[in-house]
Structure formats: C-alpha cells, structure tokens
Write a protein that holds these residues in place. Sequence first.
Motif, PDB file in Angstrom:
ATOM      1  N   THR A  17      -5.456  20.189   5.780  1.00 16.90           N
ATOM      2  CA  THR A  17      -4.366  19.354   6.275  1.00 16.90           C
ATOM      3  C   THR A  17      -4.515  19.209   7.782  1.00 16.90           C
ATOM      4  OG1 THR A  17      -2.895  21.217   6.601  1.00 16.90           O
ATOM      5  CG2 THR A  17      -2.740  20.060   4.480  1.00 16.90           C
ATOM      6  N   PRO A  18      -4.016  18.135   8.355  1.00 16.03           N
ATOM      7  CA  PRO A  18      -3.376  17.019   7.671  1.00 16.03           C
ATOM      8  C   PRO A  18      -4.406  16.143   6.955  1.00 16.03           C
ATOM      9  CG  PRO A  18      -3.429  16.631  10.044  1.00 16.03           C
ATOM     10  CD  PRO A  18      -3.997  17.995   9.816  1.00 16.03           C
ATOM     11  N   THR A  19      -3.974  15.567   5.850  1.00 16.80           N
ATOM     12  CA  THR A  19      -4.801  14.667   5.057  1.00 16.80           C
ATOM     13  C   THR A  19      -3.976  13.460   4.649  1.00 16.80           C
ATOM     14  OG1 THR A  19      -6.153  16.465   4.176  1.00 16.80           O
ATOM     15  CG2 THR A  19      -6.137  14.420   2.919  1.00 16.80           C
ATOM     16  N   LEU A  20      -4.539  12.277   4.819  1.00 21.09           N
ATOM     17  CA  LEU A  20      -3.876  11.042   4.422  1.00 21.09           C
ATOM     18  C   LEU A  20      -4.572  10.514   3.174  1.00 21.09           C
ATOM     19  CD1 LEU A  20      -1.757   8.881   5.110  1.00 21.09           C
ATOM     20  CD2 LEU A  20      -3.523   7.739   6.475  1.00 21.09           C
TER      21      LEU A  20
ATOM     22  N   ILE B  20       0.862  -1.173   0.000  1.00 20.58           N
ATOM     23  CA  ILE B  20       0.000   0.000   0.000  1.00 20.58           C
ATOM     24  C   ILE B  20       0.902   1.226   0.000  1.00 20.58           C
ATOM     25  CG2 ILE B  20      -1.695   1.304   1.335  1.00 20.58           C
ATOM     26  CD1 ILE B  20      -2.548  -1.414   2.547  1.00 20.58           C
ATOM     27  N   GLU B  21       0.566   2.214  -0.801  1.00 16.63           N
ATOM     28  CA  GLU B  21       1.319   3.465  -0.838  1.00 16.63           C
ATOM     29  C   GLU B  21       0.423   4.580  -0.303  1.00 16.63           C
ATOM     30  OE1 GLU B  21       3.210   6.524  -4.075  1.00 16.63           O
ATOM     31  OE2 GLU B  21       3.057   4.409  -4.608  1.00 16.63           O
ATOM     32  N   LEU B  22       0.894   5.247   0.743  1.00 16.59           N
ATOM     33  CA  LEU B  22       0.147   6.324   1.382  1.00 16.59           C
ATOM     34  C   LEU B  22       0.945   7.617   1.308  1.00 16.59           C
ATOM     35  CD1 LEU B  22      -0.901   4.443   4.656  1.00 16.59           C
ATOM     36  CD2 LEU B  22      -2.306   4.826   2.628  1.00 16.59           C
ATOM     37  N   THR B  23       0.237   8.736   1.229  1.00 20.85           N
ATOM     38  CA  THR B  23       0.871  10.052   1.287  1.00 20.85           C
ATOM     39  C   THR B  23       0.142  10.891   2.329  1.00 20.85           C
ATOM     40  OG1 THR B  23       1.506   9.949  -1.039  1.00 20.85           O
ATOM     41  CG2 THR B  23       1.491  12.121  -0.015  1.00 20.85           C
ATOM     42  N   LEU B  24       0.929  11.461   3.236  1.00 23.83           N
ATOM     43  CA  LEU B  24       0.399  12.356   4.259  1.00 23.83           C
ATOM     44  C   LEU B  24       0.717  13.783   3.837  1.00 23.83           C
ATOM     45  CD1 LEU B  24      -0.866  12.832   7.079  1.00 23.83           C
ATOM     46  CD2 LEU B  24       1.462  12.712   7.997  1.00 23.83           C
ATOM     47  N   TYR B  25      -0.314  14.598   3.730  1.00 21.80           N
ATOM     48  CA  TYR B  25      -0.148  16.018   3.408  1.00 21.80           C
ATOM     49  C   TYR B  25      -0.257  16.816   4.698  1.00 21.80           C
ATOM     50  CZ  TYR B  25      -0.694  14.830  -1.505  1.00 21.80           C
ATOM     51  OH  TYR B  25      -0.515  14.307  -2.749  1.00 21.80           O
ATOM     52  N   ILE B  26       0.762  17.648   4.953  1.00 19.31           N
ATOM     53  CA  ILE B  26       0.781  18.509   6.136  1.00 19.31           C
ATOM     54  C   ILE B  26       1.028  19.948   5.682  1.00 19.31           C
ATOM     55  CG2 ILE B  26       1.560  16.698   7.718  1.00 19.31           C
ATOM     56  CD1 ILE B  26       4.401  17.942   7.452  1.00 19.31           C
ATOM     57  N   ALA B  27       0.884  20.883   6.613  1.00 13.75           N
ATOM     58  CA  ALA B  27       1.133  22.296   6.290  1.00 13.75           C
ATOM     59  C   ALA B  27       2.103  22.880   7.300  1.00 13.75           C
ATOM     60  CB  ALA B  27      -0.166  23.090   6.285  1.00 13.75           C
TER      61      ALA B  27
ATOM     62  N   GLY C 137       5.696  -2.969   7.520  1.00 15.36           N
ATOM     63  CA  GLY C 137       6.434  -3.174   6.278  1.00 15.36           C
ATOM     64  C   GLY C 137       5.572  -3.365   5.043  1.00 15.36           C
ATOM     65  N   ALA C 138       4.254  -3.393   5.199  1.00 16.15           N
ATOM     66  CA  ALA C 138       3.367  -3.602   4.054  1.00 16.15           C
ATOM     67  C   ALA C 138       2.986  -2.285   3.387  1.00 16.15           C
ATOM     68  CB  ALA C 138       2.104  -4.334   4.495  1.00 16.15           C
ATOM     69  N   VAL C 139       3.610  -1.206   3.810  1.00 15.21           N
ATOM     70  CA  VAL C 139       3.234   0.106   3.289  1.00 15.21           C
ATOM     71  C   VAL C 139       4.487   0.916   2.951  1.00 15.21           C
ATOM     72  CG1 VAL C 139       3.107   1.231   5.551  1.00 15.21           C
ATOM     73  CG2 VAL C 139       1.721   2.094   3.706  1.00 15.21           C
ATOM     74  N   THR C 140       4.405   1.666   1.858  1.00 19.98           N
ATOM     75  CA  THR C 140       5.406   2.685   1.571  1.00 19.98           C
ATOM     76  C   THR C 140       4.685   4.017   1.709  1.00 19.98           C
ATOM     77  OG1 THR C 140       4.954   2.632  -0.807  1.00 19.98           O
ATOM     78  CG2 THR C 140       6.742   1.240  -0.002  1.00 19.98           C
ATOM     79  N   PHE C 141       5.422   5.035   2.072  1.00 18.48           N
ATOM     80  CA  PHE C 141       4.742   6.293   2.351  1.00 18.48           C
ATOM     81  C   PHE C 141       5.601   7.487   2.014  1.00 18.48           C
ATOM     82  CE2 PHE C 141       7.004   5.072   6.162  1.00 18.48           C
ATOM     83  CZ  PHE C 141       7.632   6.246   6.531  1.00 18.48           C
ATOM     84  N   GLY C 142       4.911   8.604   1.878  1.00 20.96           N
ATOM     85  CA  GLY C 142       5.573   9.882   1.679  1.00 20.96           C
ATOM     86  C   GLY C 142       4.874  10.937   2.508  1.00 20.96           C
ATOM     87  N   ILE C 143       5.604  11.973   2.828  1.00 21.24           N
ATOM     88  CA  ILE C 143       5.044  13.101   3.571  1.00 21.24           C
ATOM     89  C   ILE C 143       5.316  14.348   2.746  1.00 21.24           C
ATOM     90  CG2 ILE C 143       5.133  14.461   5.690  1.00 21.24           C
ATOM     91  CD1 ILE C 143       6.119  11.852   7.089  1.00 21.24           C
TER      92      ILE C 143
END
Length: 71
Positions: free
Chosen positions: A58-61, A4-11, A34-40
């Motif tokens: 924000t924040p938004t996932l 799963i690829e997730l992105t967290l948006y912050i301000a 370990g089942a996820v890759t992510f970016g912030i």
Amino acid sequence: MEKIELTLYIAGDTPRSKKAVRDFMDLCKDKFKGAVTFGIIDVLERSDLARKEGIILTPTLVKMHPARVFR
C-alpha cells in the motif's frame, strides 16, 4: 461515457496514507471531473478485501470498472 470505478487501498492513518488519499482526491477532482467513482479501503480494517484483490503493498490504486484486461 462509462464511469470509471477506482479503489485506493491504504494502510492506517500514516503520513504516506494521508498523502496517497490527498493525491488521489486531487486526481479525481482535477483530471476526471466527475467521470469517476471511487472508494478508499484501509487494509488494516478490511484485510479480507485486500486479500481478495491480491493487494500486498500500500498504497495501491486499482481500477475496478470497466473490467481490467490482462494480456
């Protein structure tokens, strides 16, 4: 199992953003193991990416992969 690829948006570097990052990291470590890759992404630095994804709060996932399904 597909990652799963997730992105967290912050301000910015605010207490709310810091808490969101901390909670997000805990979630990735404890639940996904370990089942996820992510970016912030900081929308103050990359407003173009936020605009492209339609991020207005924000924040938004956001789940990036596998593809989101809208019904």
